[in-house]
Design an enzyme around this catalytic site. Structure first.
Site, mmCIF file in Angstrom:
data_model
loop_
_atom_site.group_PDB
_atom_site.id
_atom_site.type_symbol
_atom_site.label_atom_id
_atom_site.label_comp_id
_atom_site.label_asym_id
_atom_site.label_seq_id
_atom_site.Cartn_x
_atom_site.Cartn_y
_atom_site.Cartn_z
ATOM 1 N N GLU A 284 0.779 -0.911 -0.138
ATOM 2 C CA GLU A 284 0.000 -0.111 -0.083
ATOM 3 C C GLU A 284 0.470 1.307 -0.341
ATOM 4 O OE1 GLU A 284 -3.544 -0.158 2.705
ATOM 5 O OE2 GLU A 284 -4.448 -0.569 1.759
ATOM 6 N N HIS A 305 8.930 -26.389 -1.280
ATOM 7 C CA HIS A 305 8.091 -27.466 -2.280
ATOM 8 C C HIS A 305 6.704 -27.241 -2.727
ATOM 9 C CE1 HIS A 305 10.558 -30.407 0.498
ATOM 10 N NE2 HIS A 305 10.756 -29.720 1.360
ATOM 11 N N LYS A 419 -13.810 0.325 -3.777
ATOM 12 C CA LYS A 419 -15.103 -0.038 -3.040
ATOM 13 C C LYS A 419 -16.389 0.957 -3.868
ATOM 14 C CE LYS A 419 -12.030 0.690 1.370
ATOM 15 N NZ LYS A 419 -11.375 2.022 1.948
HETATM 16 O O1 PA5 Z 1 -3.550 1.306 5.181
HETATM 17 C C1 PA5 Z 1 -5.255 0.692 5.475
HETATM 18 O O2 PA5 Z 1 -4.974 2.683 6.056
HETATM 19 C C2 PA5 Z 1 -5.955 0.587 5.020
HETATM 20 O O3 PA5 Z 1 -5.539 -0.363 4.710
HETATM 21 C C3 PA5 Z 1 -6.494 0.409 6.409
HETATM 22 O O4 PA5 Z 1 -5.866 -0.216 7.104
HETATM 23 C C4 PA5 Z 1 -8.272 -0.535 6.041
HETATM 24 O O5 PA5 Z 1 -8.694 -0.584 4.417
HETATM 25 C C5 PA5 Z 1 -8.959 -0.652 7.564
HETATM 26 O O6 PA5 Z 1 -9.590 0.734 7.287
HETATM 27 P P1 PA5 Z 1 -10.149 0.991 8.823
HETATM 28 O O7 PA5 Z 1 -9.387 1.488 9.310
HETATM 29 O O8 PA5 Z 1 -10.538 3.163 8.743
HETATM 30 O O9 PA5 Z 1 -11.653 0.207 8.436
#
Ligand code: PA5
Length: 442
Positions: A284, A305, A419
């Site tokens: 990310e 393996h 989303k």
């Molecule tokens: O790194 C990030 O910000 C995202 O991957 C969030 O952790 C994930 O989408 C969960 O979001 P939230 O804590 O707002 O539910």
């Protein structure tokens, strides 16, 4: 050795002369950008000094909440996804007895909201029917669909099983200080809450209550975890980036040499979810602007393996980063067998870990010989403080690495695309135009 160490000689030896050293000024600039806070995403740097700035009172309060949940509950379900899930899962798995789930001792931590599996949720609900349970619901935005669905179901079940008043005593919400649906709900229902600081992004949040509460509920020492991270914070910030900078520089030098995929390797099954946490952190943070090393992970020797063939002889676009845990908690010695039908007497008397270490060394030599550069990170043992060091090391390296790459390491705009389509397909109010557009494509 009482700290984690980085070994890069088997990674840089295959690079063209100067390829590593010439990146040093860029890496130093990236580190300076990170610590001076004048780079992209600088409103999300709360994690940089978080370990040393975590108040003892907060740790004590989290431990008290964990104790109360442990006393009331046989199971606590941590509800969250991405950064609100993976850090806690990684640390709990790394520190837990591999068969804890079958021992039925103490309070177990299960997870929900990290998928939209109908059978998963049915089976979880069925399992919880005859158990005393509680919920830690975690969402920074407070609006993420997956945990919201799981929480709605679990909250309804808990209220039916113990009544609304008692349910409110067993639910803890970890979310934004002011905004989001979860904040409003928690305020209305009177849940105990913890705040996810505004300036700490989800994937950098394991050392906030997001990770600390579930880890404490699972019975682990969160003070030691934070202390270990503080050690690495000092070692990084007081040494011009320290080994975090060296790791960031090495992986970028490899990337520039055509190594587009980094495989995080462990030789300890307890680290499987640490690999998942690391994948989110780097994926990310760096995968944007059509750039970025693709983060993959394998569990060796298991995956030798399956994926071993590809790694040894597939396309030469990969490098490995191995987490090598030096010490084990227990000793298991391979016995002698008089008949020796399996031919294993040549290793009788050796500890299982000696064999594992030879598998690791043999693999490293084979992979380096086969054109796979190898970075090695040694960890003295799977203990809270060393995991804290390792977490901070990877976070700091990730920030530096993202700036070397020239991206904003602290946003994740691409996550929104699925989303939007999902909401359009589900005909969420407010998405009418997207619904029409997507239906036209079907
Ligand atoms: O790194 C990030 O910000 C995202 O991957 C969030 O952790 C994930 O989408 C969960 O979001 P939230 O804590 O707002 O539910």
């Amino acid at each position: 050795m009482d700290k984690i160490e980085l070994h890069i000689e088997n990674a840089v030896s295959g690079l063209k002369p100067g390829a590593f050293d010439s990146l040093a000024p860029v890496a130093q600039d990236a580190f300076n950008t990170l610590v001076s806070g004048n780079g992209a995403g600088n409103d999300f740097l709360g994690w940089v000094k978080l370990p040393t700035e975590t108040p003892h009172e907060l740790i004590a309060d989290i431990n008290a909440t964990a104790k109360s949940l442990r006393e009331k509950c046989q199971t606590v379900v941590a509800v969250g996804i991405g950064g609100s899930y993976l850090g806690a899962k990684a640390v709990i798995e790394a520190l837990s007895d591999s068969f804890a789930a079958y021992r039925h001792e103490g309070c177990e931590v299960l997870f929900a909201g990290q998928n939209i599996g109908e059978d998963y949720l049915y089976e979880l609900s069925d399992y919880l029917k005859n158990r005393q349970f509680g919920i830690v619901v975690i969402s920074k935005s407070g609006t993420t669909t997956e945990p919201a669905i799981a929480f709605r179901l679990l909250k309804e079940q808990l209220e039916k099983q113990v009544g609304r008043q008692e349910a409110a005593q067993r639910i803890v919400a970890i979310t934004d200080e002011k905004k989001g649906a979860l904040r409003s709900l928690a305020n209305e229902e009177g849940y105990k809450t913890y705040i996810i600081p505004d300036n700490v992004g989800g994937r950098f949040s394991v050392l906030t209550p997001v990770g600390l509460l579930p880890i404490a509920v699972a019975g682990f020492d969160i003070e030691a975890l934070v202390c270990g991270a503080a050690r690495m914070q000092h070692a990084t910030l007081n040494n011009q980036g320290g080994i975090a900078l060296t790791y960031a520089q090495t992986r970028n030098a490899l990337y520039q040499a055509g190594k587009k995929i980094e495989i995080l390797v462990n030789y300890n099954p307890k680290l499987h979810f640490f690999g998942e946490w690391w994948k989110q952190l780097y994926g990310e943070s760096e995968g944007k602007d059509h750039k970025g090393i693709y983060p993959a992970a394998v569990d060796f020797s298991t995956d030798l393996h399956s994926m071993g063939q590809w790694i040894q002889e597939g396309e030469r676009t990969i490098f490995e980063t191995v987490i090598s845990v030096l010490g084990q908690q227990h000793s298991v010695v391979i016995p002698t067998d008089d008949s020796n039908l399996d031919g294993l007497n040549y290793i009788a008397g050796k500890r299982v870990d000696e064999v594992n270490k030879m598998a690791e060394l043999g693999t490293r030599i084979a992979h380096v010989d086969g054109g796979v550069p190898n970075i090695r990170i040694t960890v003295p043992a799977l203990r809270e403080d060393y995991l804290g060091e390792l977490i901070y090391f990877f976070e700091a390296a990730c920030g530096i690495s993202g700036y070397i790459l020239g991206v904003n390491p602290f946003n994740q705009p691409g996550v929104e695309f699925y989303k939007r389509n999902m909401f359009a397909l589900l005909e969420k109010p407010g998405y009418e135009a997207e619904t029409a557009a997507i239906k036209a494509k079907l």
